[in-house]
Write a protein that holds these residues in place. Structure first.
Motif, PDB file in Angstrom:
ATOM      1  N   SER A 135       0.820  -1.210   0.000  1.00 17.70           N
ATOM      2  CA  SER A 135       0.000   0.000   0.000  1.00 17.70           C
ATOM      3  C   SER A 135       0.857   1.266   0.000  1.00 17.70           C
ATOM      4  O   SER A 135       0.405   2.315  -0.443  1.00 17.70           O
ATOM      5  CB  SER A 135      -0.962   0.006   1.190  1.00 17.70           C
ATOM      6  OG  SER A 135      -0.256   0.110   2.405  1.00 17.70           O
ATOM      7  N   TYR A 136       2.083   1.173   0.479  1.00 15.23           N
ATOM      8  CA  TYR A 136       2.971   2.342   0.483  1.00 15.23           C
ATOM      9  C   TYR A 136       3.998   2.310  -0.642  1.00 15.23           C
ATOM     10  O   TYR A 136       4.360   3.336  -1.187  1.00 15.23           O
ATOM     11  CB  TYR A 136       3.690   2.470   1.830  1.00 15.23           C
ATOM     12  CG  TYR A 136       2.767   2.934   2.916  1.00 15.23           C
ATOM     13  CD1 TYR A 136       2.377   4.264   2.991  1.00 15.23           C
ATOM     14  CD2 TYR A 136       2.272   2.046   3.855  1.00 15.23           C
ATOM     15  CE1 TYR A 136       1.513   4.697   3.979  1.00 15.23           C
ATOM     16  CE2 TYR A 136       1.421   2.471   4.856  1.00 15.23           C
ATOM     17  CZ  TYR A 136       1.044   3.795   4.912  1.00 15.23           C
ATOM     18  OH  TYR A 136       0.187   4.217   5.892  1.00 15.23           O
ATOM     19  N   MET A 137       4.509   1.129  -0.956  1.00 17.56           N
ATOM     20  CA  MET A 137       5.523   0.994  -2.007  1.00 17.56           C
ATOM     21  C   MET A 137       5.159  -0.188  -2.899  1.00 17.56           C
ATOM     22  O   MET A 137       5.293  -1.342  -2.475  1.00 17.56           O
ATOM     23  CB  MET A 137       6.918   0.790  -1.402  1.00 17.56           C
ATOM     24  CG  MET A 137       7.478   2.017  -0.736  1.00 17.56           C
ATOM     25  SD  MET A 137       9.184   1.801  -0.224  1.00 17.56           S
ATOM     26  CE  MET A 137      10.002   1.657  -1.783  1.00 17.56           C
ATOM     27  N   ARG A 138       4.715   0.103  -4.072  1.00 15.23           N
ATOM     28  CA  ARG A 138       4.313  -0.932  -5.023  1.00 15.23           C
ATOM     29  C   ARG A 138       5.459  -1.912  -5.262  1.00 15.23           C
ATOM     30  O   ARG A 138       6.594  -1.512  -5.501  1.00 15.23           O
ATOM     31  CB  ARG A 138       3.950  -0.256  -6.353  1.00 15.23           C
ATOM     32  CG  ARG A 138       2.955  -0.978  -7.149  1.00 15.23           C
ATOM     33  CD  ARG A 138       1.570  -0.667  -6.594  1.00 15.23           C
ATOM     34  NE  ARG A 138       0.537  -1.323  -7.358  1.00 15.23           N
ATOM     35  CZ  ARG A 138      -0.375  -2.057  -6.762  1.00 15.23           C
ATOM     36  NH1 ARG A 138      -0.335  -2.267  -5.487  1.00 15.23           N
ATOM     37  NH2 ARG A 138      -1.336  -2.589  -7.466  1.00 15.23           N
ATOM     38  N   GLY A 139       5.185  -3.188  -5.171  1.00 11.59           N
ATOM     39  CA  GLY A 139       6.186  -4.219  -5.432  1.00 11.59           C
ATOM     40  C   GLY A 139       7.059  -4.568  -4.236  1.00 11.59           C
ATOM     41  O   GLY A 139       7.871  -5.474  -4.320  1.00 11.59           O
ATOM     42  N   MET A 140       6.914  -3.873  -3.127  1.00  7.44           N
ATOM     43  CA  MET A 140       7.725  -4.174  -1.938  1.00  7.44           C
ATOM     44  C   MET A 140       7.235  -5.475  -1.311  1.00  7.44           C
ATOM     45  O   MET A 140       6.067  -5.632  -1.000  1.00  7.44           O
ATOM     46  CB  MET A 140       7.606  -3.030  -0.932  1.00  7.44           C
ATOM     47  CG  MET A 140       8.423  -3.219   0.308  1.00  7.44           C
ATOM     48  SD  MET A 140       8.262  -1.754   1.356  1.00  7.44           S
ATOM     49  CE  MET A 140       8.888  -2.390   2.880  1.00  7.44           C
ATOM     50  N   LYS A 141       8.161  -6.435  -1.166  1.00  2.00           N
ATOM     51  CA  LYS A 141       7.799  -7.730  -0.605  1.00  2.00           C
ATOM     52  C   LYS A 141       8.450  -7.986   0.750  1.00  2.00           C
ATOM     53  O   LYS A 141       8.038  -8.872   1.473  1.00  2.00           O
ATOM     54  CB  LYS A 141       8.201  -8.841  -1.575  1.00  2.00           C
ATOM     55  CG  LYS A 141       7.428  -8.798  -2.869  1.00  2.00           C
ATOM     56  CD  LYS A 141       7.848  -9.921  -3.784  1.00  2.00           C
ATOM     57  CE  LYS A 141       7.048  -9.839  -5.071  1.00  2.00           C
ATOM     58  NZ  LYS A 141       7.470 -10.819  -6.052  1.00  2.00           N
ATOM     59  N   TRP A 142       9.487  -7.219   1.054  1.00  2.00           N
ATOM     60  CA  TRP A 142      10.233  -7.441   2.286  1.00  2.00           C
ATOM     61  C   TRP A 142      10.544  -6.108   2.957  1.00  2.00           C
ATOM     62  O   TRP A 142      10.757  -5.108   2.293  1.00  2.00           O
ATOM     63  CB  TRP A 142      11.548  -8.174   2.008  1.00  2.00           C
ATOM     64  CG  TRP A 142      11.359  -9.510   1.392  1.00  2.00           C
ATOM     65  CD1 TRP A 142      11.454  -9.819   0.062  1.00  2.00           C
ATOM     66  CD2 TRP A 142      11.012 -10.713   2.055  1.00  2.00           C
ATOM     67  NE1 TRP A 142      11.193 -11.147  -0.137  1.00  2.00           N
ATOM     68  CE2 TRP A 142      10.915 -11.729   1.080  1.00  2.00           C
ATOM     69  CE3 TRP A 142      10.776 -11.059   3.381  1.00  2.00           C
ATOM     70  CZ2 TRP A 142      10.603 -13.037   1.383  1.00  2.00           C
ATOM     71  CZ3 TRP A 142      10.465 -12.369   3.688  1.00  2.00           C
ATOM     72  CH2 TRP A 142      10.384 -13.339   2.697  1.00  2.00           C
ATOM     73  N   LEU A 143      10.628  -6.149   4.243  1.00  2.00           N
ATOM     74  CA  LEU A 143      11.078  -5.009   5.024  1.00  2.00           C
ATOM     75  C   LEU A 143      12.597  -5.061   5.069  1.00  2.00           C
ATOM     76  O   LEU A 143      13.167  -6.097   5.426  1.00  2.00           O
ATOM     77  CB  LEU A 143      10.494  -5.103   6.435  1.00  2.00           C
ATOM     78  CG  LEU A 143      10.901  -4.033   7.427  1.00  2.00           C
ATOM     79  CD1 LEU A 143      10.300  -2.695   7.017  1.00  2.00           C
ATOM     80  CD2 LEU A 143      10.433  -4.424   8.817  1.00  2.00           C
TER      81      LEU A 143
END
Length: 190
Positions: A135-143
């Motif tokens: 929801s904040y960064m498209r495509g982000m899968k990991w912290l």
């Protein structure tokens, strides 16, 4: 009543009012220096945070104050509770690590860099934070490790609820600050 305060200000004179203002400025500067010293000692941009939601219940309740450290030598393991900020999000998030691994990147100059990647979840949430990341960064899968503000080292239950009330009712905050300012100004030593 207000006229009494104005008359008292006139009787105080310029030097006494200036002294009161300098005393207040010293108190504020001391608090800011203490905060900055705490940031340096813990290596965290925000060494103290308040829990704003119920997503980590029963571990932490809304209004609990958390104490954080973020040393480069800190390792983050499954079960640890980091506080992190996703770029674009206004507030830090407090959730537990449910998965962690290391990614190795080889650069064109031949050097390699290892980055810890984590997946988090609120104890009281039905699903992991993957949807939150998206929801904040498209495509982000990991912290990523560099998004972590700090690891929770301790907490005080419910003490931070004052902060939540002040944010929910800003008029109350300004009324209390104004009352404190008037109290400090007119209760000088005789």
């Amino acid at each position: 009543m207000f006229m009494d305060e104005i008359n008292q200000l006139r009787r105080m004179g310029f030097r006494a009012i200036l002294l009161q203002a300098l005393n207040l400025a010293t108190i504020i500067a001391g608090g800011l220096m203490g905060w900055k010293a705490l940031c340096l000692a813990t290596n965290s941009e925000s060494p103290i945070v308040v829990v704003l939601s119920e997503s980590m219940e029963p571990a932490f309740a809304r209004g609990d104050i958390l104490f954080l450290t973020n040393f480069a030598s800190d390792s983050y393991e499954i079960g640890d509770i980091p506080v992190y900020k996703i770029p674009g999000a206004n507030i830090p998030i407090v959730h537990r690590i449910i998965h962690s691994h290391t990614s190795t990147v080889t650069h064109p100059n031949g050097t390699t860099t290892e980055t810890q990647l984590m997946l988090t979840k609120g104890d009281n949430n039905p699903t992991d934070d993957l949807g939150l990341y998206h929801s904040y960064m498209r495509g982000m899968k990991w912290l990523k490790r560099d998004m972590v503000v700090g690891k929770v080292r301790g907490f005080l239950p419910h003490v931070g609820y004052v902060t939540i009330v002040m944010n929910d009712y800003p008029q109350l905050k300004y009324a209390l600050l104004g009352t404190l300012g008037v109290f400090l100004l007119f209760n000088k030593e005789q």
